[in-house]
Motif scaffolding. Structure first.
Motif, PDB file in Angstrom:
ATOM      1  N   SER A 150      43.836  49.038  46.462  1.00 48.47           N
ATOM      2  CA  SER A 150      42.677  49.601  47.167  1.00 48.47           C
ATOM      3  C   SER A 150      41.992  50.707  46.364  1.00 48.47           C
ATOM      4  CB  SER A 150      43.099  50.144  48.539  1.00 48.47           C
ATOM      5  OG  SER A 150      43.491  49.082  49.394  1.00 48.47           O
ATOM      6  N   ARG A 151      42.637  51.173  45.285  1.00 43.27           N
ATOM      7  CA  ARG A 151      42.024  52.201  44.438  1.00 43.27           C
ATOM      8  C   ARG A 151      40.922  51.632  43.544  1.00 43.27           C
ATOM      9  NH1 ARG A 151      47.725  54.280  41.977  1.00 43.27           N
ATOM     10  NH2 ARG A 151      48.744  54.919  43.922  1.00 43.27           N
ATOM     11  N   TYR A 152      40.932  50.314  43.358  1.00 43.11           N
ATOM     12  CA  TYR A 152      40.022  49.686  42.390  1.00 43.11           C
ATOM     13  C   TYR A 152      38.809  49.068  43.064  1.00 43.11           C
ATOM     14  CZ  TYR A 152      43.756  50.112  38.921  1.00 43.11           C
ATOM     15  OH  TYR A 152      44.721  50.587  38.058  1.00 43.11           O
ATOM     16  N   ARG A 153      37.661  49.201  42.412  1.00 43.48           N
ATOM     17  CA  ARG A 153      36.449  48.511  42.831  1.00 43.48           C
ATOM     18  C   ARG A 153      35.994  47.632  41.664  1.00 43.48           C
ATOM     19  NH1 ARG A 153      33.459  49.537  47.064  1.00 43.48           N
ATOM     20  NH2 ARG A 153      31.541  49.090  45.915  1.00 43.48           N
ATOM     21  N   LEU A 154      36.298  46.352  41.762  1.00 46.83           N
ATOM     22  CA  LEU A 154      36.009  45.388  40.701  1.00 46.83           C
ATOM     23  C   LEU A 154      35.570  44.075  41.322  1.00 46.83           C
ATOM     24  CD1 LEU A 154      39.286  45.985  38.644  1.00 46.83           C
ATOM     25  CD2 LEU A 154      37.003  46.690  37.893  1.00 46.83           C
ATOM     26  N   GLY A 155      34.753  43.319  40.599  1.00 50.87           N
ATOM     27  CA  GLY A 155      34.516  41.943  41.002  1.00 50.87           C
ATOM     28  C   GLY A 155      35.800  41.158  40.808  1.00 50.87           C
ATOM     29  N   VAL A 156      35.972  40.074  41.551  1.00 50.13           N
ATOM     30  CA  VAL A 156      37.195  39.278  41.409  1.00 50.13           C
ATOM     31  C   VAL A 156      36.937  37.817  41.783  1.00 50.13           C
ATOM     32  CG1 VAL A 156      37.976  39.899  43.756  1.00 50.13           C
ATOM     33  CG2 VAL A 156      39.644  39.079  42.058  1.00 50.13           C
ATOM     34  N   PHE A 157      37.490  36.917  40.971  1.00 49.32           N
ATOM     35  CA  PHE A 157      37.474  35.484  41.264  1.00 49.32           C
ATOM     36  C   PHE A 157      38.910  35.002  41.414  1.00 49.32           C
ATOM     37  CE2 PHE A 157      33.243  36.024  39.785  1.00 49.32           C
ATOM     38  CZ  PHE A 157      32.496  35.009  40.355  1.00 49.32           C
ATOM     39  N   VAL A 158      39.141  34.201  42.436  1.00 55.66           N
ATOM     40  CA  VAL A 158      40.468  33.634  42.695  1.00 55.66           C
ATOM     41  C   VAL A 158      40.402  32.132  42.458  1.00 55.66           C
ATOM     42  CG1 VAL A 158      42.259  33.225  44.433  1.00 55.66           C
ATOM     43  CG2 VAL A 158      41.025  35.418  44.391  1.00 55.66           C
TER      44      VAL A 158
ATOM     45  N   GLY B 272      34.704  33.650  44.268  1.00 50.86           N
ATOM     46  CA  GLY B 272      34.766  35.067  43.967  1.00 50.86           C
ATOM     47  C   GLY B 272      33.429  35.764  44.051  1.00 50.86           C
ATOM     48  N   VAL B 273      33.445  37.047  43.661  1.00 52.05           N
ATOM     49  CA  VAL B 273      32.242  37.883  43.651  1.00 52.05           C
ATOM     50  C   VAL B 273      32.162  38.603  42.312  1.00 52.05           C
ATOM     51  CG1 VAL B 273      32.081  38.220  46.147  1.00 52.05           C
ATOM     52  CG2 VAL B 273      33.526  39.762  44.798  1.00 52.05           C
ATOM     53  N   VAL B 274      30.956  38.699  41.775  1.00 53.52           N
ATOM     54  CA  VAL B 274      30.753  39.397  40.504  1.00 53.52           C
ATOM     55  C   VAL B 274      30.805  40.905  40.713  1.00 53.52           C
ATOM     56  CG1 VAL B 274      29.083  39.839  38.665  1.00 53.52           C
ATOM     57  CG2 VAL B 274      29.450  37.509  39.484  1.00 53.52           C
ATOM     58  N   GLN B 275      30.279  41.365  41.831  1.00 55.35           N
ATOM     59  CA  GLN B 275      30.296  42.791  42.147  1.00 55.35           C
ATOM     60  C   GLN B 275      31.129  43.034  43.402  1.00 55.35           C
ATOM     61  OE1 GLN B 275      25.841  43.150  42.033  1.00 55.35           O
ATOM     62  NE2 GLN B 275      26.285  44.893  40.704  1.00 55.35           N
ATOM     63  N   PRO B 276      31.863  44.143  43.437  1.00 55.30           N
ATOM     64  CA  PRO B 276      32.739  44.396  44.587  1.00 55.30           C
ATOM     65  C   PRO B 276      31.967  44.584  45.885  1.00 55.30           C
ATOM     66  CG  PRO B 276      32.595  46.349  43.177  1.00 55.30           C
ATOM     67  CD  PRO B 276      31.924  45.228  42.435  1.00 55.30           C
ATOM     68  N   VAL B 277      32.572  44.098  46.971  1.00 56.85           N
ATOM     69  CA  VAL B 277      32.018  44.320  48.306  1.00 56.85           C
ATOM     70  C   VAL B 277      32.595  45.612  48.873  1.00 56.85           C
ATOM     71  CG1 VAL B 277      31.862  43.419  50.654  1.00 56.85           C
ATOM     72  CG2 VAL B 277      31.735  41.848  48.693  1.00 56.85           C
ATOM     73  N   LYS B 278      33.916  45.747  48.737  1.00 61.25           N
ATOM     74  CA  LYS B 278      34.590  46.966  49.195  1.00 61.25           C
ATOM     75  C   LYS B 278      35.536  47.427  48.092  1.00 61.25           C
ATOM     76  CE  LYS B 278      36.881  48.962  53.229  1.00 61.25           C
ATOM     77  NZ  LYS B 278      37.535  48.696  54.537  1.00 61.25           N
ATOM     78  N   ASP B 279      36.816  47.086  48.198  1.00 61.46           N
ATOM     79  CA  ASP B 279      37.777  47.418  47.148  1.00 61.46           C
ATOM     80  C   ASP B 279      38.566  46.162  46.803  1.00 61.46           C
ATOM     81  OD1 ASP B 279      40.378  47.328  48.768  1.00 61.46           O
ATOM     82  OD2 ASP B 279      39.267  48.852  49.871  1.00 61.46           O
TER      83      ASP B 279
ATOM     84  N   ILE C   9      48.362  30.531  40.949  1.00 66.01           N
ATOM     85  CA  ILE C   9      47.234  31.380  41.300  1.00 66.01           C
ATOM     86  C   ILE C   9      46.740  32.118  40.052  1.00 66.01           C
ATOM     87  CG2 ILE C   9      46.417  33.251  42.788  1.00 66.01           C
ATOM     88  CD1 ILE C   9      47.390  30.792  44.334  1.00 66.01           C
ATOM     89  N   GLU C  10      45.428  32.173  39.905  1.00 65.66           N
ATOM     90  CA  GLU C  10      44.804  32.915  38.817  1.00 65.66           C
ATOM     91  C   GLU C  10      43.776  33.882  39.408  1.00 65.66           C
ATOM     92  OE1 GLU C  10      43.297  31.287  34.764  1.00 65.66           O
ATOM     93  OE2 GLU C  10      41.559  31.259  36.109  1.00 65.66           O
ATOM     94  N   ALA C  11      43.755  35.106  38.881  1.00 63.25           N
ATOM     95  CA  ALA C  11      42.761  36.095  39.310  1.00 63.25           C
ATOM     96  C   ALA C  11      41.994  36.588  38.094  1.00 63.25           C
ATOM     97  CB  ALA C  11      43.437  37.267  40.008  1.00 63.25           C
TER      98      ALA C  11
END
Length: 201
Positions: free
Chosen positions: A35-43, A64-71, A100-102
């Motif tokens: 929860s400390r990180y704000r990053l885009g992420v694809f699963v 996924g999302v290119v830009q973070p929505v929350k954390d 699983i890949e992130a």
């Protein structure tokens, strides 16, 4: 971005989120580390498939999302839950067979179509608003490196008004529920062979 330990924690968080979604339980959207990180992420969910004595990975779904929505804890859990619903007949048994890949996304910056020929291959990806994304692993799998990348982008979205590049960090399981490693795609021989980076070596 993340340490290997934190990357393994992220993969575990994603897998747990998928299990909870399959069982109809509420998602856990917070984590004291993630929860400390704000990053885009694809699963991405893949199956290990054996064919003619060879083992390969077969993508079952990616979201996924290119830009973070929350954390990172919130976004990865929500994406994992949505991905479960998008994969046909995805069950708890199938999840136990899946790897699983992130892919983490950071450093989004505007670029030009011409500059795509000089990406940091295996590290950087491409984003054309509102929803066209090319991840580094996709470039390798489809061999869209060098001059092939801008042609690939134009074949999908035409000449874009705006185009962005971003940096990535990729974590994935070697086996279902197994060891998590950081993928270093930039070391790929395919990149060197395709772009002639090993000439004169």
């Amino acid at each position: 971005m993340l340490s290997l330990e934190e990357g393994a924690r992220l993969i575990s968080h994603i897998r747990s989120s998928m299990q909870r979604k399959i069982k109809g339980l509420p998602l856990k959207t917070s984590d004291e580390v993630l929860s400390r990180y704000r990053l885009g992420v694809f699963v991405t969910v893949e199956f290990l498939v054996r064919s003619n004595g060879w083992e390969r990975r077969e993508v079952r779904g990616s979201l996924g999302v290119v830009q973070p929505v929350k954390d990172l804890a919130h976004d990865s859990a929500k994406i994992a839950g949505k991905l479960v619903l998008q994969i046909p007949r995805f069950s708890e048994m199938e999840l136990r067979r899946a790897v699983i890949e992130a892919t983490l996304v950071d450093g989004l910056r505007e670029a030009s179509l011409e500059s795509l020929t000089s990406l940091r291959w295996g590290i950087e990806g491409v984003y054309v608003p509102p929803n066209f994304v090319v991840l580094p692993q996709t470039m390798l799998e489809r061999r869209i490196l060098g001059d092939a990348l801008p042609r690939y982008v134009m074949s999908n979205v035409g000449v874009p008004e705006k185009i962005y590049v971003f940096s990535t960090q990729i974590f994935y399981e070697l086996r279902p529920e197994g060891q998590v490693i950081e993928r270093e795609l930039w070391r790929s021989r395919l990149i060197q062979q395709t772009l002639g980076l090993n000439r004169g070596a």
